[in-house]
Structure formats: structure tokens, C-alpha cells
Design a protein around this motif. Structure first.
Motif, mmCIF file in Angstrom:
data_model
loop_
_atom_site.group_PDB
_atom_site.id
_atom_site.type_symbol
_atom_site.label_atom_id
_atom_site.label_comp_id
_atom_site.label_asym_id
_atom_site.label_seq_id
_atom_site.Cartn_x
_atom_site.Cartn_y
_atom_site.Cartn_z
ATOM 1 N N TYR A 73 7.113 14.083 2.210
ATOM 2 C CA TYR A 73 6.181 14.848 1.436
ATOM 3 C C TYR A 73 5.708 13.824 1.012
ATOM 4 O O TYR A 73 6.024 12.443 0.665
ATOM 5 C CB TYR A 73 7.222 14.806 0.043
ATOM 6 C CG TYR A 73 8.227 16.690 0.289
ATOM 7 C CD1 TYR A 73 7.743 17.759 -0.064
ATOM 8 C CD2 TYR A 73 9.511 16.156 0.982
ATOM 9 C CE1 TYR A 73 8.636 18.378 0.479
ATOM 10 C CE2 TYR A 73 10.572 17.131 1.750
ATOM 11 C CZ TYR A 73 9.384 18.421 1.382
ATOM 12 O OH TYR A 73 11.085 20.127 1.569
ATOM 13 N N LYS A 74 4.694 13.777 1.050
ATOM 14 C CA LYS A 74 3.382 13.291 0.248
ATOM 15 C C LYS A 74 2.337 13.436 0.240
ATOM 16 O O LYS A 74 2.309 14.831 -0.959
ATOM 17 C CB LYS A 74 2.367 12.783 1.959
ATOM 18 C CG LYS A 74 3.289 12.660 3.067
ATOM 19 C CD LYS A 74 2.808 12.478 4.472
ATOM 20 C CE LYS A 74 3.541 11.852 5.352
ATOM 21 N NZ LYS A 74 2.339 11.325 6.244
ATOM 22 N N ASN A 75 1.421 12.528 -0.582
ATOM 23 C CA ASN A 75 0.174 12.784 -1.392
ATOM 24 C C ASN A 75 -0.520 11.158 -2.239
ATOM 25 O O ASN A 75 0.126 10.498 -1.099
ATOM 26 C CB ASN A 75 0.435 13.175 -2.525
ATOM 27 C CG ASN A 75 -0.813 13.481 -3.274
ATOM 28 O OD1 ASN A 75 -1.802 13.296 -2.867
ATOM 29 N ND2 ASN A 75 -0.629 14.752 -3.932
ATOM 30 N N VAL A 76 -1.763 11.475 -2.658
ATOM 31 C CA VAL A 76 -2.117 10.161 -2.907
ATOM 32 C C VAL A 76 -2.094 9.586 -4.357
ATOM 33 O O VAL A 76 -2.886 10.344 -5.252
ATOM 34 C CB VAL A 76 -3.055 9.857 -1.789
ATOM 35 C CG1 VAL A 76 -3.887 8.491 -2.161
ATOM 36 C CG2 VAL A 76 -3.378 9.707 -0.460
ATOM 37 N N SER A 120 0.607 -0.641 0.315
ATOM 38 C CA SER A 120 -0.285 0.250 0.064
ATOM 39 C C SER A 120 0.668 0.997 0.178
ATOM 40 O O SER A 120 0.148 2.587 -0.242
ATOM 41 C CB SER A 120 -1.281 0.655 0.963
ATOM 42 O OG SER A 120 -0.817 -0.243 2.205
ATOM 43 N N ASN A 121 1.740 1.402 0.044
ATOM 44 C CA ASN A 121 3.018 2.387 0.296
ATOM 45 C C ASN A 121 4.173 2.261 -0.639
ATOM 46 O O ASN A 121 5.002 1.441 -0.866
ATOM 47 C CB ASN A 121 3.783 2.560 1.282
ATOM 48 C CG ASN A 121 2.337 3.162 2.484
ATOM 49 O OD1 ASN A 121 1.856 3.780 2.431
ATOM 50 N ND2 ASN A 121 2.884 1.688 3.964
ATOM 51 N N LEU A 122 4.035 3.518 -1.090
ATOM 52 C CA LEU A 122 5.912 3.833 -1.849
ATOM 53 C C LEU A 122 6.400 5.035 -1.507
ATOM 54 O O LEU A 122 5.909 5.716 -0.702
ATOM 55 C CB LEU A 122 5.033 4.320 -3.557
ATOM 56 C CG LEU A 122 4.374 3.056 -4.520
ATOM 57 C CD1 LEU A 122 3.581 4.361 -5.746
ATOM 58 C CD2 LEU A 122 5.667 2.265 -5.426
ATOM 59 N N ARG A 170 15.198 6.762 -5.955
ATOM 60 C CA ARG A 170 13.772 6.106 -6.652
ATOM 61 C C ARG A 170 13.228 5.330 -5.517
ATOM 62 O O ARG A 170 13.356 4.763 -4.343
ATOM 63 C CB ARG A 170 14.109 4.512 -7.561
ATOM 64 C CG ARG A 170 14.582 5.761 -8.603
ATOM 65 C CD ARG A 170 15.894 3.838 -9.677
ATOM 66 N NE ARG A 170 16.044 4.505 -10.930
ATOM 67 C CZ ARG A 170 16.800 4.436 -11.603
ATOM 68 N NH1 ARG A 170 17.399 2.945 -10.992
ATOM 69 N NH2 ARG A 170 17.611 4.372 -12.579
ATOM 70 N N SER A 171 12.198 4.729 -5.359
ATOM 71 C CA SER A 171 10.828 4.120 -4.252
ATOM 72 C C SER A 171 11.044 2.392 -4.585
ATOM 73 O O SER A 171 11.723 2.031 -5.729
ATOM 74 C CB SER A 171 9.912 4.496 -4.418
ATOM 75 O OG SER A 171 9.306 3.946 -6.298
ATOM 76 N N ASN A 172 10.569 1.656 -3.403
ATOM 77 C CA ASN A 172 10.081 0.258 -3.662
ATOM 78 C C ASN A 172 9.036 0.587 -5.256
ATOM 79 O O ASN A 172 8.442 1.922 -5.677
ATOM 80 C CB ASN A 172 9.506 -0.055 -2.507
ATOM 81 C CG ASN A 172 8.027 0.391 -2.686
ATOM 82 O OD1 ASN A 172 7.961 2.063 -1.751
ATOM 83 N ND2 ASN A 172 6.970 -0.223 -1.413
ATOM 84 N N TYR A 173 9.163 -0.584 -5.703
ATOM 85 C CA TYR A 173 8.011 -0.614 -6.832
ATOM 86 C C TYR A 173 7.125 -1.586 -6.138
ATOM 87 O O TYR A 173 7.029 -2.933 -5.005
ATOM 88 C CB TYR A 173 8.600 -1.739 -7.655
ATOM 89 C CG TYR A 173 10.019 -0.633 -8.610
ATOM 90 C CD1 TYR A 173 9.374 0.079 -9.593
ATOM 91 C CD2 TYR A 173 10.913 -0.748 -8.093
ATOM 92 C CE1 TYR A 173 9.998 0.709 -10.377
ATOM 93 C CE2 TYR A 173 12.081 -0.901 -9.516
ATOM 94 C CZ TYR A 173 11.291 0.721 -10.009
ATOM 95 O OH TYR A 173 12.510 2.056 -11.097
#
Length: 189
Positions: A164-167, A37-39, A51-54
Motif C-alpha cells: 500500500y503506497k502513497n507519497v 527517503s522511505n517510510l 508502526r513505521s521507521n522514523y
């Protein structure tokens, strides 16, 4: 003579048949799931790119006409645009353009998504936009029903610290089943 008598004796068999119509409805299914559920971009420092996780975005459908998977950013309540924002009201990370296809981030304080493990990046529209960004479209009920989705960002040297966030929202819609064409009327009718 005995043989002739046996063969001349008529034989009768009674049979009976009946039929029953068989009908059933195979219910359509359409679902969307995420492997996580999270990047999260774990280590992004001033002046760097990260880079984030995939995550796997998985569609499950039996629609014979396929589906369209799309995404947008925001929720219309807490997150009102496509920026990654910090509660400290510092400069946000702005989304790349939705028509972008870049290999490297040139501009500081930008972010984008990738479907090809970082070969190219693009941006997502705001949740309230009429057209969400199409991530995958199929014309049939294909066996490959998932994509790998990740994000990346580039920070300026003077970017403020913090979360820093968003959906990111994903949507899947089954494509309409094409109507069968009407048969041609008989000539002369």
C-alpha cells in the motif's frame, strides 16, 4: 638653556584620513532534507496495528523570522487522494482526519502520522488542498530545526495483502520579515 631650545622648537605631523563604505549582502538560505527517503511499516498483518521507521525532517535556514514546515499526501498524478492504495484495487487505508489527535487506532484500515514517537496520531490532507498540515512553526531562527516523523496503520482481519503506497510531501516556507514601523512624525508638523 639647551633644554629650553629643544622645547621651544615647533614640531609638525602630517596625517591623512579617508573612509570607505562597507556593504555586503548575507544571502538567505532555506532548505529541507530527510534522513531517509522511505517510510515503511515492516510487519503489518490482518487484524494488527503497525508502526513505521522514523525519519528526521531537517530544515536549514537563516531566516530571522523563522519558518513554517507543513506536509500533505499525494502528488496530483499517480496518487490522487490521501489514502494508502494497492494496485490490486483492494480496500485502501484511509487517512485519519487532519484535526485528529488519537492515542490508539479504533477504526480498521486507517493510517496516520506521528511527531511524538507514537504518543498521538493525526491525518494529513491531500496534496491539492489549499492548507497543508502545519507540522512545526517557529518565530525565530531557532537552533532546533528538525522533527521526527513516522506513520502507523491498523488493518482489518480481512484486509487484502500487498503493498500500500502513497507519497508524503513536505514544504518549508520562511515567515515574512516584519516591517519596521514608520517613526512618528514630529509633533506639530
Amino acid at each position: 638653556m639647551i633644554l629650553g631650545t629643544l622645547m621651544a622648537t615647533p614640531t609638525f605631523a602630517l596625517t591623512s584620513e579617508s573612509s570607505s563604505d562597507v556593504q555586503f549582502t548575507f544571502q538567505p538560505i532555506l532548505s529541507l532534507s530527510l534522513s531517509e527517503s522511505n517510510l515503511s511499516i515492516g510487519e503489518l498483518y490482518p487484524g494488527t496495528f503497525g508502526r513505521s521507521n522514523y525519519i528526521d525532517v531537517v530544515v536549514n535556514t537563516n531566516s530571522i523570522s523563522g519558518y513554517t514546515l507543513s506536509a500533505a499526501v499525494g502528488d496530483g498524478e499517480t496518487y490522487l487522494n490521501s489514502d494508502l492504495v494497492n494496485n490490486g484495487n483492494v480496500t485502501p487505508f484511509t487517512s485519519l482526519a487532519t484535526n485528529a489527535s488519537i492515542e490508539t487506532f479504533e477504526d480498521d484500515n486507517t493510517w496516520g502520522y506521528t511527531l511524538d514517537t507514537g504518543a498521538t496520531y493525526s491525518g494529513l490532507p491531500y496534496y491539492g488542498a489549499t492548507n497543508w498540515k502545519v507540522l512545526k512553526q517557529t518565530a525565530t531562527n531557532s537552533s532546533d530545526k528538525s522533527i521526527q516523523f513516522g506513520i502507523a496503520a491498523k488493518a482489518s482481519e480481512d484486509m487484502g495483502s500487498g503493498e500500500y503506497k502513497n507519497v508524503i510531501q513536505f514544504r518549508v516556507i520562511a515567515n515574512p520579515i516584519p516591517e519596521e514601523p514608520e517613526p512618528d512624525p514630529e509633533p506639530g508638523v
